[in-house]
Design an enzyme around this catalytic site. Structure first.
Site, mmCIF file in Angstrom:
data_model
loop_
_atom_site.group_PDB
_atom_site.id
_atom_site.type_symbol
_atom_site.label_atom_id
_atom_site.label_comp_id
_atom_site.label_asym_id
_atom_site.label_seq_id
_atom_site.Cartn_x
_atom_site.Cartn_y
_atom_site.Cartn_z
ATOM 1 N N LYS A 1 0.887 -1.107 0.019
ATOM 2 C CA LYS A 1 -0.266 -0.057 -0.021
ATOM 3 C C LYS A 1 0.996 1.143 0.055
ATOM 4 O O LYS A 1 1.923 1.499 0.969
ATOM 5 C CB LYS A 1 -0.799 -0.046 1.311
ATOM 6 C CG LYS A 1 -1.210 1.270 1.728
ATOM 7 C CD LYS A 1 -2.257 2.112 1.145
ATOM 8 C CE LYS A 1 -2.727 3.248 1.738
ATOM 9 N NZ LYS A 1 -1.870 4.365 1.710
ATOM 10 N N GLU B 1 6.741 -0.036 12.589
ATOM 11 C CA GLU B 1 7.670 0.736 12.850
ATOM 12 C C GLU B 1 7.138 2.099 13.031
ATOM 13 O O GLU B 1 6.428 2.642 11.802
ATOM 14 C CB GLU B 1 8.819 0.800 11.662
ATOM 15 C CG GLU B 1 9.615 -0.584 11.357
ATOM 16 C CD GLU B 1 10.489 -0.703 12.358
ATOM 17 O OE1 GLU B 1 10.851 0.284 13.328
ATOM 18 O OE2 GLU B 1 11.079 -2.071 12.504
ATOM 19 N N CYS C 1 12.150 9.271 11.185
ATOM 20 C CA CYS C 1 11.652 8.727 12.408
ATOM 21 C C CYS C 1 12.774 8.417 13.523
ATOM 22 O O CYS C 1 12.465 8.720 14.559
ATOM 23 C CB CYS C 1 10.865 7.273 12.093
ATOM 24 S SG CYS C 1 12.272 6.203 11.166
ATOM 25 N N GLU D 1 7.041 13.990 18.858
ATOM 26 C CA GLU D 1 7.707 13.920 17.533
ATOM 27 C C GLU D 1 7.101 15.101 16.717
ATOM 28 O O GLU D 1 5.808 15.197 16.449
ATOM 29 C CB GLU D 1 7.355 12.324 16.977
ATOM 30 C CG GLU D 1 8.074 12.453 15.364
ATOM 31 C CD GLU D 1 7.592 11.001 14.789
ATOM 32 O OE1 GLU D 1 6.567 10.991 14.771
ATOM 33 O OE2 GLU D 1 8.486 10.358 14.453
HETATM 34 P P1 NAD Z 1 0.731 7.876 8.432
HETATM 35 O O1 NAD Z 1 0.474 6.740 9.515
HETATM 36 O O2 NAD Z 1 -0.135 8.748 8.391
HETATM 37 O O3 NAD Z 1 0.666 6.960 7.191
HETATM 38 C C1 NAD Z 1 1.306 5.889 6.944
HETATM 39 C C2 NAD Z 1 0.754 4.707 5.818
HETATM 40 O O4 NAD Z 1 -0.329 4.285 6.677
HETATM 41 C C3 NAD Z 1 0.144 5.418 4.822
HETATM 42 O O5 NAD Z 1 0.119 4.754 3.711
HETATM 43 C C4 NAD Z 1 -1.426 5.828 5.238
HETATM 44 O O6 NAD Z 1 -2.036 5.637 4.241
HETATM 45 C C5 NAD Z 1 -1.604 4.344 5.900
HETATM 46 N N1 NAD Z 1 -2.671 4.269 6.637
HETATM 47 C C6 NAD Z 1 -3.082 5.466 7.491
HETATM 48 N N2 NAD Z 1 -4.030 5.019 8.403
HETATM 49 C C7 NAD Z 1 -4.253 3.667 8.078
HETATM 50 C C8 NAD Z 1 -5.165 2.786 8.325
HETATM 51 N N3 NAD Z 1 -6.191 3.009 9.202
HETATM 52 N N4 NAD Z 1 -5.302 1.443 7.940
HETATM 53 C C9 NAD Z 1 -4.259 1.068 7.168
HETATM 54 N N5 NAD Z 1 -3.319 1.971 6.813
HETATM 55 C C10 NAD Z 1 -3.118 3.378 6.982
HETATM 56 O O7 NAD Z 1 2.442 8.112 8.750
HETATM 57 P P2 NAD Z 1 2.989 9.335 7.243
HETATM 58 O O8 NAD Z 1 2.457 10.618 7.722
HETATM 59 O O9 NAD Z 1 2.964 8.742 6.116
HETATM 60 O O10 NAD Z 1 4.574 9.017 7.905
HETATM 61 C C11 NAD Z 1 5.101 9.539 9.075
HETATM 62 C C12 NAD Z 1 5.086 8.898 10.254
HETATM 63 O O11 NAD Z 1 5.791 7.478 10.019
HETATM 64 C C13 NAD Z 1 5.818 9.650 11.393
HETATM 65 O O12 NAD Z 1 5.257 9.392 12.476
HETATM 66 C C14 NAD Z 1 7.230 8.639 11.443
HETATM 67 O O13 NAD Z 1 7.578 8.748 12.530
HETATM 68 C C15 NAD Z 1 6.921 7.487 10.961
HETATM 69 N N6 NAD Z 1 8.013 6.680 10.293
HETATM 70 C C16 NAD Z 1 8.524 5.581 11.101
HETATM 71 C C17 NAD Z 1 9.623 5.139 10.654
HETATM 72 C C18 NAD Z 1 10.330 3.801 11.436
HETATM 73 O O14 NAD Z 1 11.049 3.145 10.912
HETATM 74 N N7 NAD Z 1 10.146 3.689 12.541
HETATM 75 C C19 NAD Z 1 10.175 5.454 9.442
HETATM 76 C C20 NAD Z 1 9.643 6.378 8.849
HETATM 77 C C21 NAD Z 1 8.197 7.004 9.195
#
Ligand code: NAD
Length: 497
Positions: free
Chosen positions: A187, A261, A296, A398
């Site tokens: 996705k 993650e 992150c 964060e």
């Molecule tokens: P997000 O959680 O908004 O979205 C991430 C993904 O999840 C997107 O593809 C989104 O469409 C999907 N998603 C959202 N709600 C969902 C649901 N209910 N069911 C299934 N899928 C869903 O995050 P973002 O804004 O895209 O990315 C930023 C965040 O990601 C930050 O909080 C960051 O810390 C985290 N991040 C963590 C790591 C790590 O390795 N720990 C790495 C990169 C980013």
């Protein structure tokens, strides 16, 4: 394999090719609805991504399920060779993929995007070589009864990606999943789908149809439909803490494994004996300032010993002032934009809270671009905040932007306690020339990825993953493939002969 449409050779051709489509069963398949994807440097519509729902997601999972048995039946090394070949092919497409990534994320091409494609390719090659490591064990249960374990694929894996480093994060998921014999539905992020589609198509061109599929759309429609699908056997998710909770609940409803993650608020502790030059360079790379801090693992809480505090802050400010903020595609640019209006508003809200805090200082560095071809909205200055209390939201939460807080310390035990006073536990770094301090601090810091005198990003072969609310499970290593993309079967064999 069905005949594949040739890969697009330019970013413009890729945008046309991926307009409103998903990649299902080796084909570009138009979705019923579309959503706008903006170029954050110009705020113009870059293209339209598929806005998939249950219908498109069902088709992708069905394709992955249908491809599963034949893929799992291939020898593991043969699967690995295909994945490794995809890694080498990725390098041939580096420039197109990197430019597309810069156009949709606003990350600078030279400092961020080319490197991301290189690491993504390296991860495919790394995991491609690990097929023969999918070993079981023999167990000394009874000398006349053969007792052993084998590792089996789980089935259809749902891999959910964020926008900040989508290609590396995709490979961390799909490479071990595929080599272990699973089939995958990715996705893509709604903010950054196009480079993901192109990189996935490069990989797909080496695989049987249906083994890898990509769907695009929102989390609420596409992501939720995927995680709830009864034929998905494993979810691997990178993203925010809030979405991670929802995804974990979806997995719990079906009792399937989920790796997460999530976010972080990673401490960087600078001891009085540290090399000041290296700490300044380390803070810039650790905070991922060239990625506008959208990482992150960003070293966003910098604890500096009182002896170095003034010098460090002045030197870091001076170095940040030299960063060139500008057009992500310009070779002279060090720093591009924030990804979206929503993200920029969140960052601005935190900075405003710091400005409203008595005694706090907000130091804005570098200069904004002066280029009529760019929209000013999402360009943001690297920002340092000093003199905040430890319980201020800028210290505890964060921000996911180019904002680091600098905090003073003088007592070692106290700074370790302050560093650990967080619900997150993703990464931490310690800067010291004393090995006894390094050993003590690395043992006491509550983080899954602890480094001394460096602030490296994700490296193939080095397990990466957080503690606490930073997530569950490891990525990037052999351990990650075995623990998170296989199930272990115990076989006890007796013959009465
Ligand atoms: P997000 O959680 O908004 O979205 C991430 C993904 O999840 C997107 O593809 C989104 O469409 C999907 N998603 C959202 N709600 C969902 C649901 N209910 N069911 C299934 N899928 C869903 O995050 P973002 O804004 O895209 O990315 C930023 C965040 O990601 C930050 O909080 C960051 O810390 C985290 N991040 C963590 C790591 C790590 O390795 N720990 C790495 C990169 C980013």
């Amino acid at each position: 394999m069905m005949e594949h449409t040739p890969l697009p050779l330019t970013p413009e051709a890729a945008l046309a090719a991926y307009e409103g489509v998903n990649l299902i069963n080796g084909q570009r398949v138009a979705a019923q609805a579309q959503l706008d994807v903006l170029n954050p440097a110009t705020m113009q519509v870059l293209g339209h991504a598929a806005a998939s729902g249950a219908m498109e997601t069902d088709a992708a999972v069905a394709a992955a399920k249908a491809a599963g048995a034949d893929w799992a039946a291939l020898p593991a090394r043969a699967r690995g060779k295909l994945v490794a070949a995809a890694g080498r092919a990725m390098l041939a497409e580096l420039e197109t993929v990197a430019r597309l990534l810069a156009m949709e994320t606003g990350k600078a091409l030279r400092t961020e995007c080319r490197g991301e494609v290189t690491v993504a390719a390296d991860l495919l090659e790394f995991y491609g070589g690990l097929g023969s490591e999918l070993k079981g064990e023999t167990i000394p249960f009874n000398p006349r009864i053969l007792t052993m374990t084998t590792r089996e694929p789980l089935g259809v894996v749902a891999a959910i990606l964020p926008w900040n480093v989508p290609l590396v994060l995709m490979m961390l998921k799909i490479a071990p999943a595929l080599v272990a014999g699973n089939t995958v539905v990715v996705k893509a992020s709604e903010e950054a789908p196009f480079a993901t589609l192109l990189a996935a198509e490069v990989v797909m061109s080496h695989l049987p149809d249906g083994v890898l599929n990509v769907v695009c759309g929102t989390g609420a429609d596409c992501g939720a439909a995927l995680t709830a699908h009864e034929d998905v056997a494993k979810i691997t998710f990178t993203g925010s803490e809030a979405a991670g909770e929802t995804v974990y609940s979806a997995g719990a409803k079906k009792i399937i494994p989920v790796s997460l993650e999530l976010g972080g608020k990673s401490p960087m502790i600078i001891c009085p004996d540290a090399n000041l030059d290296k700490t300044v360079a380390g803070a810039i790379s650790g905070m991922r300032f060239t990625r506008q801090g959208q990482s992150c693992t960003a070293a966003s809480r910098i604890y500096v010993h009182a002896d170095l505090y003034d010098d460090f802050t002045a030197r870091l400010t001076g170095e940040l002032d030299r960063l060139v903020i500008g057009d992500p595609l310009d070779e002279a640019t060090d720093v591009g934009t924030i990804v979206s209006t929503k993200q920029a508003a969140t960052i601005a809200r935190y900075v405003a809270m710091a400005e409203a805090c008595d005694g706090a200082q907000v130091i804005r560095c570098a200069t904004l671009p002066d280029d009529a071809a760019l929209s000013p909205e999402l360009f943001m200055l690297p920002t340092l905040i000093t003199d905040l209390p430890d319980d201020h939201p800028c210290v505890t939460e964060e921000i996911f932007g180019p904002v680091a807080v600098i905090l003073k310390w003088s007592d070692y035990d106290d700074v370790i306690a302050r560093a650990n006073d967080s619900r997150y536990g993703l990464a931490a770094t310690v800067w010291t020339t004393n090995i006894a301090t390094a050993l003590d601090a690395t043992a006491r810091l509550n983080a899954g990825y602890v480094q001394v005198n460096q602030n490296l990003t994700i490296q193939p072969n080095v397990s990466y993953g957080g503690f606490g609310r930073s997530g569950l499970g490891k990525e990037a290593s052999l351990e990650a493939m075995l623990e998170h993309f296989t199930r272990k079967k115990t076989i006890v064999m007796a013959f009465d002969i």
